[in-house]
Design a protein around this motif. Sequence first.
Motif, PDB file in Angstrom:
ATOM      1  N   GLY A 144     -41.697 -30.250 -16.896  1.00  0.00           N
ATOM      2  CA  GLY A 144     -41.424 -29.251 -17.627  1.00  0.00           C
ATOM      3  C   GLY A 144     -41.791 -29.385 -19.214  1.00  0.00           C
ATOM      4  O   GLY A 144     -42.540 -28.320 -20.004  1.00  0.00           O
ATOM      5  N   GLY A 145     -42.130 -30.617 -19.791  1.00  0.00           N
ATOM      6  CA  GLY A 145     -42.550 -30.948 -20.843  1.00  0.00           C
ATOM      7  C   GLY A 145     -44.103 -30.363 -21.092  1.00  0.00           C
ATOM      8  O   GLY A 145     -44.476 -29.991 -21.994  1.00  0.00           O
ATOM      9  N   GLU A 146     -44.672 -30.886 -19.681  1.00  0.00           N
ATOM     10  CA  GLU A 146     -46.250 -30.382 -19.851  1.00  0.00           C
ATOM     11  C   GLU A 146     -46.506 -28.994 -19.747  1.00  0.00           C
ATOM     12  O   GLU A 146     -47.180 -28.387 -20.490  1.00  0.00           O
ATOM     13  CB  GLU A 146     -46.893 -31.248 -18.595  1.00  0.00           C
ATOM     14  N   GLN A 147     -45.568 -28.018 -19.142  1.00  0.00           N
ATOM     15  CA  GLN A 147     -45.741 -26.657 -18.981  1.00  0.00           C
ATOM     16  C   GLN A 147     -45.406 -26.207 -20.352  1.00  0.00           C
ATOM     17  O   GLN A 147     -45.951 -25.216 -20.632  1.00  0.00           O
ATOM     18  CB  GLN A 147     -44.644 -26.321 -18.098  1.00  0.00           C
ATOM     19  N   GLN A 148     -44.357 -26.798 -21.333  1.00  0.00           N
ATOM     20  CA  GLN A 148     -44.354 -26.325 -22.413  1.00  0.00           C
ATOM     21  C   GLN A 148     -45.319 -26.631 -23.373  1.00  0.00           C
ATOM     22  O   GLN A 148     -45.706 -25.829 -24.315  1.00  0.00           O
ATOM     23  CB  GLN A 148     -43.054 -26.821 -23.172  1.00  0.00           C
ATOM     24  N   ARG A 149     -46.023 -27.481 -23.138  1.00  0.00           N
ATOM     25  CA  ARG A 149     -47.390 -28.077 -23.935  1.00  0.00           C
ATOM     26  C   ARG A 149     -48.364 -26.921 -23.703  1.00  0.00           C
ATOM     27  O   ARG A 149     -49.081 -26.621 -24.630  1.00  0.00           O
ATOM     28  CB  ARG A 149     -47.651 -29.372 -23.682  1.00  0.00           C
ATOM     29  N   VAL A 150     -48.579 -26.349 -22.350  1.00  0.00           N
ATOM     30  CA  VAL A 150     -49.501 -25.318 -22.295  1.00  0.00           C
ATOM     31  C   VAL A 150     -49.053 -24.306 -22.951  1.00  0.00           C
ATOM     32  O   VAL A 150     -49.974 -23.279 -23.349  1.00  0.00           O
ATOM     33  CB  VAL A 150     -49.612 -25.192 -20.749  1.00  0.00           C
ATOM     34  N   ALA A 151     -47.654 -23.848 -22.789  1.00  0.00           N
ATOM     35  CA  ALA A 151     -47.264 -22.811 -23.527  1.00  0.00           C
ATOM     36  C   ALA A 151     -47.536 -22.737 -25.024  1.00  0.00           C
ATOM     37  O   ALA A 151     -47.988 -21.774 -25.683  1.00  0.00           O
ATOM     38  CB  ALA A 151     -45.795 -22.376 -23.220  1.00  0.00           C
ATOM     39  N   ILE A 152     -47.504 -23.897 -25.569  1.00  0.00           N
ATOM     40  CA  ILE A 152     -47.605 -24.016 -26.859  1.00  0.00           C
ATOM     41  C   ILE A 152     -49.154 -23.898 -27.219  1.00  0.00           C
ATOM     42  O   ILE A 152     -49.579 -23.392 -28.212  1.00  0.00           O
ATOM     43  CB  ILE A 152     -47.172 -25.622 -27.435  1.00  0.00           C
ATOM     44  N   ASP A 173     -35.247 -32.127 -21.128  1.00  0.00           N
ATOM     45  CA  ASP A 173     -34.247 -33.046 -21.476  1.00  0.00           C
ATOM     46  C   ASP A 173     -34.403 -33.623 -23.119  1.00  0.00           C
ATOM     47  O   ASP A 173     -35.274 -32.966 -23.757  1.00  0.00           O
ATOM     48  CB  ASP A 173     -34.653 -34.020 -20.563  1.00  0.00           C
ATOM     49  N   PRO A 174     -33.488 -34.128 -23.447  1.00  0.00           N
ATOM     50  CA  PRO A 174     -33.551 -34.574 -24.889  1.00  0.00           C
ATOM     51  C   PRO A 174     -34.968 -35.068 -25.494  1.00  0.00           C
ATOM     52  O   PRO A 174     -35.269 -34.709 -26.242  1.00  0.00           O
ATOM     53  CB  PRO A 174     -32.147 -35.037 -24.950  1.00  0.00           C
ATOM     54  N   THR A 175     -35.327 -36.213 -24.825  1.00  0.00           N
ATOM     55  CA  THR A 175     -36.591 -36.889 -25.047  1.00  0.00           C
ATOM     56  C   THR A 175     -37.774 -36.068 -25.111  1.00  0.00           C
ATOM     57  O   THR A 175     -38.515 -36.020 -25.870  1.00  0.00           O
ATOM     58  CB  THR A 175     -36.495 -38.007 -24.201  1.00  0.00           C
ATOM     59  N   ASN A 232     -37.546 -36.992 -39.554  1.00  0.00           N
ATOM     60  CA  ASN A 232     -36.298 -37.559 -39.467  1.00  0.00           C
ATOM     61  C   ASN A 232     -35.515 -36.572 -38.469  1.00  0.00           C
ATOM     62  O   ASN A 232     -34.529 -36.566 -38.602  1.00  0.00           O
ATOM     63  CB  ASN A 232     -35.544 -37.751 -40.697  1.00  0.00           C
ATOM     64  N   SER A 233     -36.067 -36.103 -37.549  1.00  0.00           N
ATOM     65  CA  SER A 233     -35.603 -35.307 -36.530  1.00  0.00           C
ATOM     66  C   SER A 233     -34.733 -35.780 -35.169  1.00  0.00           C
ATOM     67  O   SER A 233     -34.813 -34.970 -34.182  1.00  0.00           O
ATOM     68  CB  SER A 233     -36.261 -34.108 -36.160  1.00  0.00           C
ATOM     69  N   SER A 234     -34.749 -37.081 -35.180  1.00  0.00           N
ATOM     70  CA  SER A 234     -34.113 -37.729 -33.950  1.00  0.00           C
ATOM     71  C   SER A 234     -32.778 -37.518 -33.534  1.00  0.00           C
ATOM     72  O   SER A 234     -32.467 -37.676 -32.323  1.00  0.00           O
ATOM     73  CB  SER A 234     -34.377 -39.375 -34.020  1.00  0.00           C
ATOM     74  N   LEU A 235     -32.184 -36.629 -34.232  1.00  0.00           N
ATOM     75  CA  LEU A 235     -30.837 -36.171 -33.802  1.00  0.00           C
ATOM     76  C   LEU A 235     -30.809 -35.000 -33.244  1.00  0.00           C
ATOM     77  O   LEU A 235     -29.797 -34.491 -32.667  1.00  0.00           O
ATOM     78  CB  LEU A 235     -29.725 -35.995 -35.145  1.00  0.00           C
TER      79      LEU A 235
END
Length: 239
Positions: A144-152, A173-175, A232-235
């Motif tokens: 999913g993260g890789e697909q969103q990187r393609v979309a970006i 997922d959060p990470t 500082n966006s770790s939250l």
Amino acid sequence: MAVIKAENLSKEVSLGNQTLSILSALNLEVNARESLAIIGRSGSGKSTLLSLLAGLDSATSGKIALNGNELTKLDEDGRAAVRNQHVGFIFQSFQLLPHLTALDNVMLPLELAGDKQAQRKAEAWLDKVGLGGRMHHQPNQLSGGEQQRVAIARAFVTEPEILFADEPTGNLDPTTGQNIVDLLFELNAEHGTTLVLVTHDHQLAHLCQRYVILENGALIEGQAEDTVSPQNSSLVRNG
């Protein structure tokens, strides 16, 4: 200078014998290079507003200007021409064509525009988002993260002046979502685009320079001093 301007914007839909008002006499301006988040509860009309601002949908009444083009005076072909010239999109569901490779998905908007450098530019952008070694994989072979990187990469490859993102971490997922947020804001700052982000996550919204809350079809301005930096966006978490 405002690159997006909505005046007295209303959107109604018919449900049987009833008319449902989603947006009512809404006003909004977004300046060049500004990052703005639109937040609100599920079903508040956030995605509807984004679709109207981007020219993907038509308003019931009111005016929308995108880079000086009054969308409400244009037909679908006219709105599509404005989108192709000025706008990039990132969606929660990625919206990748399943039968195309990552490279082909990123090349597609350039090929539709007749860009003879489509492959070179697409390869460069896939390298930039960390997928240089995965560009010949189809979406079902990517996480999913890789697909969103393609979309970006696809969104930025046309060098848009305005970028619309609809719940860009909603299916992650959060990470992974955190990594996508960091990448999105890094690239946006680097290329000086105007970013309009829809999210139900207040902490993600606070990464933008400004946010507005959509409630009962109207907008309430957020406070700029609440904003935190992407570093500082770790939250940030998915809701």
